[in-house]
Scaffold this motif. Sequence first.
Motif, PDB file in Angstrom:
ATOM      1  N   VAL A 114      21.594 -27.524 -14.354  1.00  0.00           N
ATOM      2  CA  VAL A 114      22.095 -26.158 -14.483  1.00  0.00           C
ATOM      3  C   VAL A 114      21.994 -25.422 -13.147  1.00  0.00           C
ATOM      4  O   VAL A 114      22.950 -24.773 -12.688  1.00  0.00           O
ATOM      5  CB  VAL A 114      21.322 -25.391 -15.579  1.00  0.00           C
ATOM      6  CG1 VAL A 114      21.629 -23.897 -15.517  1.00  0.00           C
ATOM      7  CG2 VAL A 114      21.664 -25.945 -16.947  1.00  0.00           C
ATOM      8  N   PHE A 115      20.844 -25.532 -12.487  1.00  0.00           N
ATOM      9  CA  PHE A 115      20.663 -24.829 -11.225  1.00  0.00           C
ATOM     10  C   PHE A 115      21.432 -25.491 -10.083  1.00  0.00           C
ATOM     11  O   PHE A 115      21.761 -24.829  -9.103  1.00  0.00           O
ATOM     12  CB  PHE A 115      19.175 -24.716 -10.895  1.00  0.00           C
ATOM     13  CG  PHE A 115      18.461 -23.691 -11.730  1.00  0.00           C
ATOM     14  CD1 PHE A 115      18.612 -22.343 -11.482  1.00  0.00           C
ATOM     15  CD2 PHE A 115      17.648 -24.070 -12.792  1.00  0.00           C
ATOM     16  CE1 PHE A 115      17.974 -21.388 -12.255  1.00  0.00           C
ATOM     17  CE2 PHE A 115      17.016 -23.133 -13.577  1.00  0.00           C
ATOM     18  CZ  PHE A 115      17.177 -21.783 -13.308  1.00  0.00           C
ATOM     19  N   SER A 116      21.708 -26.771 -10.193  1.00  0.00           N
ATOM     20  CA  SER A 116      22.578 -27.421  -9.201  1.00  0.00           C
ATOM     21  C   SER A 116      23.990 -26.860  -9.302  1.00  0.00           C
ATOM     22  O   SER A 116      24.632 -26.560  -8.276  1.00  0.00           O
ATOM     23  CB  SER A 116      22.601 -28.935  -9.421  1.00  0.00           C
ATOM     24  OG  SER A 116      21.332 -29.504  -9.198  1.00  0.00           O
ATOM     25  N   ILE A 117      24.475 -26.698 -10.527  1.00  0.00           N
ATOM     26  CA  ILE A 117      25.797 -26.100 -10.735  1.00  0.00           C
ATOM     27  C   ILE A 117      25.810 -24.663 -10.229  1.00  0.00           C
ATOM     28  O   ILE A 117      26.783 -24.205  -9.616  1.00  0.00           O
ATOM     29  CB  ILE A 117      26.181 -26.163 -12.222  1.00  0.00           C
ATOM     30  CG1 ILE A 117      26.328 -27.628 -12.666  1.00  0.00           C
ATOM     31  CG2 ILE A 117      27.471 -25.399 -12.491  1.00  0.00           C
ATOM     32  CD1 ILE A 117      26.537 -27.795 -14.161  1.00  0.00           C
ATOM     33  N   LEU A 118      24.715 -23.958 -10.448  1.00  0.00           N
ATOM     34  CA  LEU A 118      24.617 -22.575  -9.984  1.00  0.00           C
ATOM     35  C   LEU A 118      24.636 -22.502  -8.460  1.00  0.00           C
ATOM     36  O   LEU A 118      25.261 -21.606  -7.873  1.00  0.00           O
ATOM     37  CB  LEU A 118      23.343 -21.936 -10.528  1.00  0.00           C
ATOM     38  CG  LEU A 118      23.166 -20.436 -10.275  1.00  0.00           C
ATOM     39  CD1 LEU A 118      24.290 -19.655 -10.923  1.00  0.00           C
ATOM     40  CD2 LEU A 118      21.823 -19.968 -10.824  1.00  0.00           C
ATOM     41  N   ASP A 175      29.741 -15.121  -4.929  1.00  0.00           N
ATOM     42  CA  ASP A 175      28.418 -14.515  -5.061  1.00  0.00           C
ATOM     43  C   ASP A 175      28.162 -14.239  -6.542  1.00  0.00           C
ATOM     44  O   ASP A 175      28.783 -13.367  -7.143  1.00  0.00           O
ATOM     45  CB  ASP A 175      28.359 -13.213  -4.262  1.00  0.00           C
ATOM     46  CG  ASP A 175      26.954 -12.641  -4.213  1.00  0.00           C
ATOM     47  OD1 ASP A 175      26.019 -13.385  -4.564  1.00  0.00           O
ATOM     48  OD2 ASP A 175      26.797 -11.459  -3.842  1.00  0.00           O
ATOM     49  N   VAL A 176      27.251 -15.016  -7.129  1.00  0.00           N
ATOM     50  CA  VAL A 176      26.973 -14.894  -8.560  1.00  0.00           C
ATOM     51  C   VAL A 176      26.135 -13.647  -8.811  1.00  0.00           C
ATOM     52  O   VAL A 176      25.085 -13.468  -8.185  1.00  0.00           O
ATOM     53  CB  VAL A 176      26.233 -16.141  -9.080  1.00  0.00           C
ATOM     54  CG1 VAL A 176      25.926 -15.994 -10.561  1.00  0.00           C
ATOM     55  CG2 VAL A 176      27.065 -17.389  -8.830  1.00  0.00           C
ATOM     56  N   PRO A 177      26.580 -12.746  -9.704  1.00  0.00           N
ATOM     57  CA  PRO A 177      25.809 -11.529 -10.000  1.00  0.00           C
ATOM     58  C   PRO A 177      24.446 -11.862 -10.598  1.00  0.00           C
ATOM     59  O   PRO A 177      24.252 -12.920 -11.208  1.00  0.00           O
ATOM     60  CB  PRO A 177      26.695 -10.781 -11.015  1.00  0.00           C
ATOM     61  CG  PRO A 177      28.062 -11.370 -10.860  1.00  0.00           C
ATOM     62  CD  PRO A 177      27.849 -12.802 -10.435  1.00  0.00           C
ATOM     63  N   SER A 178      23.518 -10.944 -10.440  1.00  0.00           N
ATOM     64  CA  SER A 178      22.157 -11.172 -10.932  1.00  0.00           C
ATOM     65  C   SER A 178      22.115 -11.273 -12.454  1.00  0.00           C
ATOM     66  O   SER A 178      21.285 -12.007 -13.007  1.00  0.00           O
ATOM     67  CB  SER A 178      21.234 -10.050 -10.453  1.00  0.00           C
ATOM     68  OG  SER A 178      21.716  -8.793 -10.894  1.00  0.00           O
ATOM     69  N   TRP A 179      22.997 -10.550 -13.139  1.00  0.00           N
ATOM     70  CA  TRP A 179      22.979 -10.604 -14.599  1.00  0.00           C
ATOM     71  C   TRP A 179      23.387 -11.986 -15.107  1.00  0.00           C
ATOM     72  O   TRP A 179      22.950 -12.408 -16.178  1.00  0.00           O
ATOM     73  CB  TRP A 179      23.874  -9.520 -15.200  1.00  0.00           C
ATOM     74  CG  TRP A 179      25.344  -9.676 -14.909  1.00  0.00           C
ATOM     75  CD1 TRP A 179      26.032  -9.134 -13.873  1.00  0.00           C
ATOM     76  CD2 TRP A 179      26.296 -10.437 -15.681  1.00  0.00           C
ATOM     77  NE1 TRP A 179      27.353  -9.495 -13.932  1.00  0.00           N
ATOM     78  CE2 TRP A 179      27.550 -10.286 -15.034  1.00  0.00           C
ATOM     79  CE3 TRP A 179      26.214 -11.204 -16.839  1.00  0.00           C
ATOM     80  CZ2 TRP A 179      28.706 -10.889 -15.517  1.00  0.00           C
ATOM     81  CZ3 TRP A 179      27.362 -11.804 -17.320  1.00  0.00           C
ATOM     82  CH2 TRP A 179      28.588 -11.648 -16.675  1.00  0.00           C
ATOM     83  N   VAL A 180      24.216 -12.681 -14.317  1.00  0.00           N
ATOM     84  CA  VAL A 180      24.602 -14.041 -14.688  1.00  0.00           C
ATOM     85  C   VAL A 180      23.387 -14.965 -14.581  1.00  0.00           C
ATOM     86  O   VAL A 180      23.172 -15.834 -15.438  1.00  0.00           O
ATOM     87  CB  VAL A 180      25.758 -14.549 -13.812  1.00  0.00           C
ATOM     88  CG1 VAL A 180      26.073 -16.011 -14.113  1.00  0.00           C
ATOM     89  CG2 VAL A 180      26.996 -13.685 -14.024  1.00  0.00           C
ATOM     90  N   ASN A 181      22.595 -14.788 -13.507  1.00  0.00           N
ATOM     91  CA  ASN A 181      21.374 -15.594 -13.354  1.00  0.00           C
ATOM     92  C   ASN A 181      20.420 -15.364 -14.522  1.00  0.00           C
ATOM     93  O   ASN A 181      19.791 -16.307 -15.017  1.00  0.00           O
ATOM     94  CB  ASN A 181      20.684 -15.249 -12.038  1.00  0.00           C
ATOM     95  CG  ASN A 181      21.517 -15.621 -10.838  1.00  0.00           C
ATOM     96  OD1 ASN A 181      22.245 -16.610 -10.864  1.00  0.00           O
ATOM     97  ND2 ASN A 181      21.423 -14.842  -9.770  1.00  0.00           N
TER      98      ASN A 181
END
Length: 349
Positions: free
Chosen positions: A274-278, A286-292
Amino acid sequence: MSLKYNTCKNCESDFKSGFDFCPHCGMKDKEDLTLGILFYNTLNNYLLWDSKFFKSFIPLMTKPGFLPNQFIGGKRLSFLHPAQLYLFITFVFFFLFSFQMNKVEQDLNEGFKAESNNVLNQIQTKDVDSVKREEMRTALIKNKTLTRMSDKAIDSIVSQKDIKSNNSVSFGYNTQEIDALLAANASNDTIYKAMGMADNPGWFDKMLYPQMLKFHKDRKAGSIWISMINATPIALFILLPIFALFLKLFYWKKGRYAYHLVFSFYFFAFIFMVFSILLITNLIIDVPSWVNLLITLSVFIYFVIAVKHFYNQRWRYSILKSGVISFVFLAILVPIAFVVLAFVSFLFY
C-alpha cells in the motif's frame, strides 16, 4: 534397441532423451545461460501475469485473510511463499523510499548547517554581554590545566563575539563552551569532560560522548535520519514476530505460532505494498494529507476483515481484538522500537 536417458541438471531425475523438457520439474534439457534467458527468467518469476507474484498480489490486495488461509490449508505452491512475498515487497518499498529519503537527508543537513552558520554569524556580529563573557571565561579557566591555554589566549577567545542564548539546537550541554574549546583546539578528553563525561567513564560513556562530539562537529541531522531508515528493515524483522506473538496471545487456541506468523507476513506485505503504491503516486502528484489518513484507516479495516476471515470469529470480537492489538502495537511497541532505533543509529552513524 535400448532407450537412452538424460539426467536433468536441475532435479537430477532421469528421463528419455527424446524429451526437450524434464517431465519432473519442467527444466529445458539443453539451455545455455545467456543474458536474454536470465532476463526472461527474472520476468517470468516475478513480473509476468502468470507468475506466482501476480497470482499472490491480486488476492493480497482484494481478499483480506485469503492467502494465509490458503497457505495454512496446504495450498503452498500456487502462491508465493509468505516470507518471500514479504521480502520482495519490502525491497521494492525501501528502494522507492530511498529516493525520497535522499532529499530529506539533504534538506535536514542544509537546514542544520544553515542554523549553525547563523549562529556563527551571530558570533561575528553581536557583542558578548558581561554575563556571557564571564561564563565563557569561567569555563575556559576551569579547563586551563587540561587545555594549557594562557590567560592571553583565554582573553582573546572571550573578547570575540558570542553565540546568542536563543539557539534552538540543544545538545544537553553548554554548546557555547564546547564551541569555545573547539576554537581553542582543546583535546577531545577536555571536551568530553566539558560535555559531562565522568572522570572514570564506563564503556557506554566512551561510546556515547565521541558520537556526541562528532554530531556537534558535523551538524548532520539528516545522516542520523538516514541511518535510522537503513536500520528499519532490521527493526521490522524483530517487530513482525512480536506482532505474530500478540496474535498468538489473543488467539491462543487458533493454531501454532507458525500459523500466526504466516498471517503476519502477508499482512505486513500488504502494508508495504500500500505504501509503495502511495510513494509511486507521490512521485506523480502531491497526495493530500486526508488521503494519507484515509489510507491508514483502510489498513486497519483490512486488518479487521483479515482477522475475521482467518480466525473465523464473530465481527464484534474481531473488531475488539484488532483494535486492542493495533493500539498496543502502535502506541507502545513501535515508539519503543523507534527510540531504540534512533539511539542505535546515533551511536553508529
